[in-house]
Enzyme design. Structure first.
Site, PDB file in Angstrom:
ATOM      1  N   PRO A  16      32.070  68.422 -65.572  1.00 50.84           N
ATOM      2  CA  PRO A  16      33.131  68.982 -64.723  1.00 50.84           C
ATOM      3  C   PRO A  16      32.587  69.209 -63.323  1.00 50.84           C
ATOM      4  O   PRO A  16      31.490  69.743 -63.166  1.00 50.84           O
ATOM      5  CB  PRO A  16      33.452  70.324 -65.408  1.00 50.84           C
ATOM      6  CG  PRO A  16      32.218  70.677 -66.172  1.00 50.84           C
ATOM      7  CD  PRO A  16      31.533  69.390 -66.531  1.00 50.84           C
ATOM      8  N   ALA A  18      34.203  70.636 -59.699  1.00 61.93           N
ATOM      9  CA  ALA A  18      35.352  71.073 -58.902  1.00 61.93           C
ATOM     10  C   ALA A  18      35.379  70.271 -57.608  1.00 61.93           C
ATOM     11  O   ALA A  18      34.364  70.098 -56.949  1.00 61.93           O
ATOM     12  CB  ALA A  18      35.234  72.561 -58.612  1.00 61.93           C
ATOM     13  N   CYS A 100      28.045  77.481 -63.270  1.00 64.42           N
ATOM     14  CA  CYS A 100      28.313  77.317 -61.835  1.00 64.42           C
ATOM     15  C   CYS A 100      27.477  78.295 -61.000  1.00 64.42           C
ATOM     16  O   CYS A 100      27.483  79.497 -61.258  1.00 64.42           O
ATOM     17  CB  CYS A 100      29.796  77.539 -61.576  1.00 64.42           C
ATOM     18  SG  CYS A 100      30.200  77.369 -59.840  1.00 64.42           S
ATOM     19  N   LYS A 139      29.075  75.517 -71.309  1.00 64.17           N
ATOM     20  CA  LYS A 139      28.170  74.823 -70.386  1.00 64.17           C
ATOM     21  C   LYS A 139      27.331  75.866 -69.660  1.00 64.17           C
ATOM     22  O   LYS A 139      27.872  76.819 -69.097  1.00 64.17           O
ATOM     23  CB  LYS A 139      28.979  73.986 -69.398  1.00 64.17           C
ATOM     24  CG  LYS A 139      28.123  73.220 -68.409  1.00 64.17           C
ATOM     25  CD  LYS A 139      28.908  72.056 -67.818  1.00 64.17           C
ATOM     26  CE  LYS A 139      28.101  71.317 -66.781  1.00 64.17           C
ATOM     27  NZ  LYS A 139      27.980  72.080 -65.540  1.00 64.17           N
ATOM     28  N   GLY A 201      21.849  66.848 -65.866  1.00 64.57           N
ATOM     29  CA  GLY A 201      21.051  67.070 -64.655  1.00 64.57           C
ATOM     30  C   GLY A 201      20.299  65.829 -64.235  1.00 64.57           C
ATOM     31  O   GLY A 201      19.414  65.355 -64.958  1.00 64.57           O
ATOM     32  N   GLY A 224      27.135  63.964 -63.825  1.00 67.48           N
ATOM     33  CA  GLY A 224      27.925  64.570 -62.752  1.00 67.48           C
ATOM     34  C   GLY A 224      27.902  63.700 -61.515  1.00 67.48           C
ATOM     35  O   GLY A 224      28.641  62.707 -61.412  1.00 67.48           O
ATOM     36  N   ARG A 225      26.990  64.029 -60.581  1.00 66.98           N
ATOM     37  CA  ARG A 225      26.996  63.350 -59.284  1.00 66.98           C
ATOM     38  C   ARG A 225      26.786  61.848 -59.394  1.00 66.98           C
ATOM     39  O   ARG A 225      27.248  61.088 -58.539  1.00 66.98           O
ATOM     40  CB  ARG A 225      25.951  64.007 -58.372  1.00 66.98           C
ATOM     41  CG  ARG A 225      26.383  65.433 -57.978  1.00 66.98           C
ATOM     42  CD  ARG A 225      25.227  66.238 -57.466  1.00 66.98           C
ATOM     43  NE  ARG A 225      24.222  66.440 -58.507  1.00 66.98           N
ATOM     44  CZ  ARG A 225      23.033  66.962 -58.309  1.00 66.98           C
ATOM     45  NH1 ARG A 225      22.687  67.341 -57.100  1.00 66.98           N
ATOM     46  NH2 ARG A 225      22.183  67.114 -59.318  1.00 66.98           N
TER      47      ARG A 225
END
Ligand SMILES: Cc1cc2nc3c(=O)[nH]c(=O)nc-3n(C[C@H](O)[C@H](O)[C@H](O)COP(=O)(O)O)c2cc1C
Length: 336
Positions: A16, A18, A100, A139, A201, A224-225
């Site tokens: 996830p 945002a 987060c 998470k 990660g 993610g990224r």
């Protein structure tokens, strides 16, 4: 990988994020091979649910795949209420955000700030798990800081309170996004609990995904990224894990078609004004590796769907011509 009653189509998940993993992007990643996609976080504070942003995040009409919705907050009863609300709204999995590191979130004691308070973690998990009949996942980061790397303790709390799968980002909150993710803590977590563990990660290549899976023994990886502007990463990792071979990079025409389809969906879902803004971000990510600075500057000044699509088509046409010219120049040079 299995999360309670849900058998995932594979073990490579979209993280996830945002402002990144909006609905059109999640749907695209799902179509291109992500085993599970998780929504951007939704606050447990009911006062913000009426905002346009929350309303859009809560819209699951026509969404395909397993709908996993992430909630963030610090008060057990509000988290339980938010979980129920989202399940009524179509969530099939509730994911709790304890990872987060954002100041705005942490100052309300939500996200990774909760890792400092294991008792509160337990209360939140117990409240959410007993409030809904769908699976609840969690998470986390590895801890608040290096001195308090308590992921194993949190993982045990999660398991004994009914969490069905645990994603661990290999950094503490204090690390933010600096340095490199470490995987020893994820390995230790995996050894201590028997629910599925997902390693997260800095996984940006198929080789890294394989390394992390082998090293940690985790059941899955979460990207993610590495997926920003690269929804093909899921297929690439899955193919490598299954065959040990790399898939070729997507052809320019495929990048063009997928990007244009994505931007059309963004406009359809968010409407012209907000759509144009969201489209600019994604286009920037997709084209970051191409020589596209001046194009992106011009693109950022366009604010309607049709002109954005036309500009992208023209950009890819020029890029294709430039590639052909470069190829024939190299053939000519070899022949000479
Ligand atoms: C822009 C951005 C937004 C993020 N938003 C969330 C979020 O809403 N919920 C969450 O649990 N993690 C969030 N994260 C953390 C990611 O899910 C992930 O744990 C982190 O980026 C590390 O994975 P990566 O190295 O593959 O990017 C966010 C990260 C980024 C970069």
């Amino acid at each position: 990988m299995q999360i309670a009653q849900y058998k995932l189509q594979n073990n490579v998940l979209l993280a996830p994020m945002a402002g990144v993993t909006d609905r059109p992007f999640r749907q695209l990643c799902h179509r291109l091979g992500a085993g599970l996609v998780v929504s951007e976080m939704l606050s447990s504070n009911p006062e913000v649910w009426k905002s346009q942003k929350s309303q859009q995040r809560m819209n699951h009409d026509g969404e395909t795949g397993i709908r996993s919705v992430q909630i963030a907050g610090s008060e057990p009863h509000l988290m339980a209420q938010a979980a129920q609300f989202n399940v009524q709204n179509g969530a099939q999995i509730i994911d709790i955000n304890m990872g987060c590191p954002a100041k705005k979130v942490n100052k309300k004691l939500a996200g990774s700030a909760l890792l400092q308070y294991p008792e509160l973690v337990e209360d939140i998990i117990a409240a959410v798990v007993s409030a809904v009949s769908v699976p609840v996942t969690l998470k986390i980061r590895t801890g608040w800081n290096t001195e308090n790397r308590n992921a194993v303790e949190i993982a045990k709390i999660a398991e004994r309170n009914g969490i069905q799968s645990l994603a661990v980002h290999g950094r503490t909150k204090a690390c933010m996004y600096k340095g490199e993710a470490e995987y020893d803590t994820i390995k230790a977590v995996k050894q201590e609990i028997s629910i599925p563990v997902v390693a997260n990660g800095d996984i940006t290549t198929p080789e890294k995904a394989k390394f992390v899976l082998d090293y940690t023994g985790a059941d899955g990886v979460m990207i993610g990224r590495g997926a920003q502007g690269n929804p093909w990463i899921f297929e690439a990792i899955n193919h490598y894990l299954a065959t040990g071979k790399q898939l070729p990079a997507p052809a320019l025409s495929e990048v063009r078609d997928v990007l244009i389809e994505h931007i059309q969906n963004v406009h359809q879902f968010y409407g012209e004004l907000m759509g144009a803004r969201i489209a600019r971000k994604h286009v920037g990510w997709y084209l970051a590796e191409h020589d596209s600075k001046s194009f992106r500057r011009a693109f950022n000044a366009i604010d309607d769907a049709n002109h954005q699509i036309e500009a992208l088509q023209a950009f890819f046409e020029e890029l294709a011509i430039a590639q052909l010219e470069a190829k024939s120049a190299s053939v000519a040079a070899t022949a000479a």
